[in-house]
Scaffold this active site. Structure first.
Site, PDB file in Angstrom:
ATOM      1  N   TYR A  14       0.806  -1.225   0.000  1.00 54.88           N
ATOM      2  CA  TYR A  14       0.000   0.000   0.000  1.00 54.88           C
ATOM      3  C   TYR A  14       0.841   1.278   0.000  1.00 54.88           C
ATOM      4  O   TYR A  14       0.294   2.373  -0.110  1.00 54.88           O
ATOM      5  CB  TYR A  14      -0.941   0.007   1.213  1.00 54.88           C
ATOM      6  CG  TYR A  14      -1.925  -1.125   1.192  1.00 54.88           C
ATOM      7  CD1 TYR A  14      -2.967  -1.157   0.270  1.00 54.88           C
ATOM      8  CD2 TYR A  14      -1.812  -2.182   2.086  1.00 54.88           C
ATOM      9  CE1 TYR A  14      -3.860  -2.202   0.241  1.00 54.88           C
ATOM     10  CE2 TYR A  14      -2.713  -3.232   2.076  1.00 54.88           C
ATOM     11  CZ  TYR A  14      -3.737  -3.234   1.144  1.00 54.88           C
ATOM     12  OH  TYR A  14      -4.626  -4.284   1.116  1.00 54.88           O
ATOM     13  N   HIS A  68      -4.635   6.030  -1.291  1.00 49.89           N
ATOM     14  CA  HIS A  68      -5.304   5.863   0.005  1.00 49.89           C
ATOM     15  C   HIS A  68      -4.354   6.106   1.176  1.00 49.89           C
ATOM     16  O   HIS A  68      -4.808   6.280   2.307  1.00 49.89           O
ATOM     17  CB  HIS A  68      -5.877   4.446   0.087  1.00 49.89           C
ATOM     18  CG  HIS A  68      -7.316   4.384   0.512  1.00 49.89           C
ATOM     19  ND1 HIS A  68      -8.164   5.466   0.547  1.00 49.89           N
ATOM     20  CD2 HIS A  68      -8.065   3.325   0.945  1.00 49.89           C
ATOM     21  CE1 HIS A  68      -9.368   5.085   0.958  1.00 49.89           C
ATOM     22  NE2 HIS A  68      -9.323   3.796   1.215  1.00 49.89           N
ATOM     23  N   TYR A 100      -5.817  -1.081   9.293  1.00 45.08           N
ATOM     24  CA  TYR A 100      -6.386  -0.970   7.957  1.00 45.08           C
ATOM     25  C   TYR A 100      -7.446   0.127   7.947  1.00 45.08           C
ATOM     26  O   TYR A 100      -8.095   0.406   8.955  1.00 45.08           O
ATOM     27  CB  TYR A 100      -6.925  -2.304   7.408  1.00 45.08           C
ATOM     28  CG  TYR A 100      -5.795  -3.249   7.073  1.00 45.08           C
ATOM     29  CD1 TYR A 100      -5.111  -3.145   5.869  1.00 45.08           C
ATOM     30  CD2 TYR A 100      -5.364  -4.202   7.994  1.00 45.08           C
ATOM     31  CE1 TYR A 100      -4.041  -3.978   5.569  1.00 45.08           C
ATOM     32  CE2 TYR A 100      -4.299  -5.043   7.712  1.00 45.08           C
ATOM     33  CZ  TYR A 100      -3.647  -4.925   6.494  1.00 45.08           C
ATOM     34  OH  TYR A 100      -2.578  -5.735   6.213  1.00 45.08           O
ATOM     35  N   ASN A 149     -10.465   0.705   6.841  1.00 44.89           N
ATOM     36  CA  ASN A 149     -11.887   0.595   7.144  1.00 44.89           C
ATOM     37  C   ASN A 149     -12.217   0.507   8.629  1.00 44.89           C
ATOM     38  O   ASN A 149     -13.382   0.627   9.005  1.00 44.89           O
ATOM     39  CB  ASN A 149     -12.491  -0.602   6.409  1.00 44.89           C
ATOM     40  CG  ASN A 149     -12.495  -0.400   4.907  1.00 44.89           C
ATOM     41  OD1 ASN A 149     -12.094   0.658   4.402  1.00 44.89           O
ATOM     42  ND2 ASN A 149     -12.940  -1.387   4.176  1.00 44.89           N
ATOM     43  N   ASP A 178      -7.177  11.067   2.101  1.00 41.12           N
ATOM     44  CA  ASP A 178      -7.342  11.257   0.658  1.00 41.12           C
ATOM     45  C   ASP A 178      -8.789  11.661   0.380  1.00 41.12           C
ATOM     46  O   ASP A 178      -9.702  11.239   1.084  1.00 41.12           O
ATOM     47  CB  ASP A 178      -6.988   9.967  -0.089  1.00 41.12           C
ATOM     48  CG  ASP A 178      -7.834   8.779   0.350  1.00 41.12           C
ATOM     49  OD1 ASP A 178      -7.864   8.479   1.567  1.00 41.12           O
ATOM     50  OD2 ASP A 178      -8.480   8.145  -0.502  1.00 41.12           O
TER      51      ASP A 178
END
Length: 193
Positions: A19, A24, A70, A72, A97
């Site tokens: 990532y 993100h 993470y 979420n 973002d």
């Protein structure tokens, strides 16, 4: 509009090599830049499920947090630190973002909805409040909502990266205003590039 001083700055992103440098993870990138300027470094804090750094100020400390839960479920990390240090939502700044802004655009705002951003949704749920500050860093929109997940999990194109990098650098200039809670002056300087 001088508000309460900020006590927590949470940059949103996803942990892990795959990532790094994705759209993100701009919140992580922003915090890394700030930490370099302030000469502080991050270390793992298991109880907050994140990487933390402490910025010592004359009248109060400011915590920098990169949740490692993470995107979420970012609220688990943000909420844990807020509860531990008794930080209220109005003293929190979240860096994230923003699909609704073009690459290179950057906006500071207080409260409001989540715009479908899962990291913000999680924080709103965990804090039971929308009343926190947000620094929204534009990444643009792919044009099709079915492509959003793939879009944010990939790095920006070179020309977008340069615009985003410039915006992050510009936002560093208002850090001292943000840190002392002078959001009116910070917004004026930030929004008139």
């Amino acid at each position: 509009m001088t508000s309460l001083p900020i006590k927590l700055v949470a940059g949103l992103g996803n942990p892990g090599e795959k990532y790094i440098a994705t759209r993100h993870n701009i919140g992580f990138d922003w915090l890394d830049r700030l930490a370099d300027r302030l000469l502080v470094s991050f270390s793992p804090e298991t109880r907050f499920r994140g990487l933390c750094a402490r910025v010592t100020q004359p009248d109060h400390d400011i915590w920098l947090l990169k949740p490692q839960t993470y995107m979420n479920v970012s609220g688990m990390s943000v909420g844990a630190l807020c509860r531990y240090y008794k930080i209220i939502p109005e003293q929190v700044l979240v860096i994230h973002d923003e699909l609704d802004l073009l690459p290179g655009a950057i906006k500071l705002k207080f409260g409001g909805g989540t715009g479908g951003h899962n990291g913000l949704k999680s924080i709103v749920t965990d804090l039971s409040s929308q009343n926190f500050w947000r620094l929204r860093i534009g990444v643009g929109h792919p044009g099709n909502r079915n492509q959003v997940v793939d879009y944010v999990l990939h790095p920006p194109r070179k020309e977008e990266f340069l615009l985003i990098d410039e915006a992050i650098e510009h936002s560093m200039l208002v850090w001292s205003l943000i840190a002392q809670g002078d959001f009116a002056a910070a917004m004026q300087q930030l929004h008139t590039q």
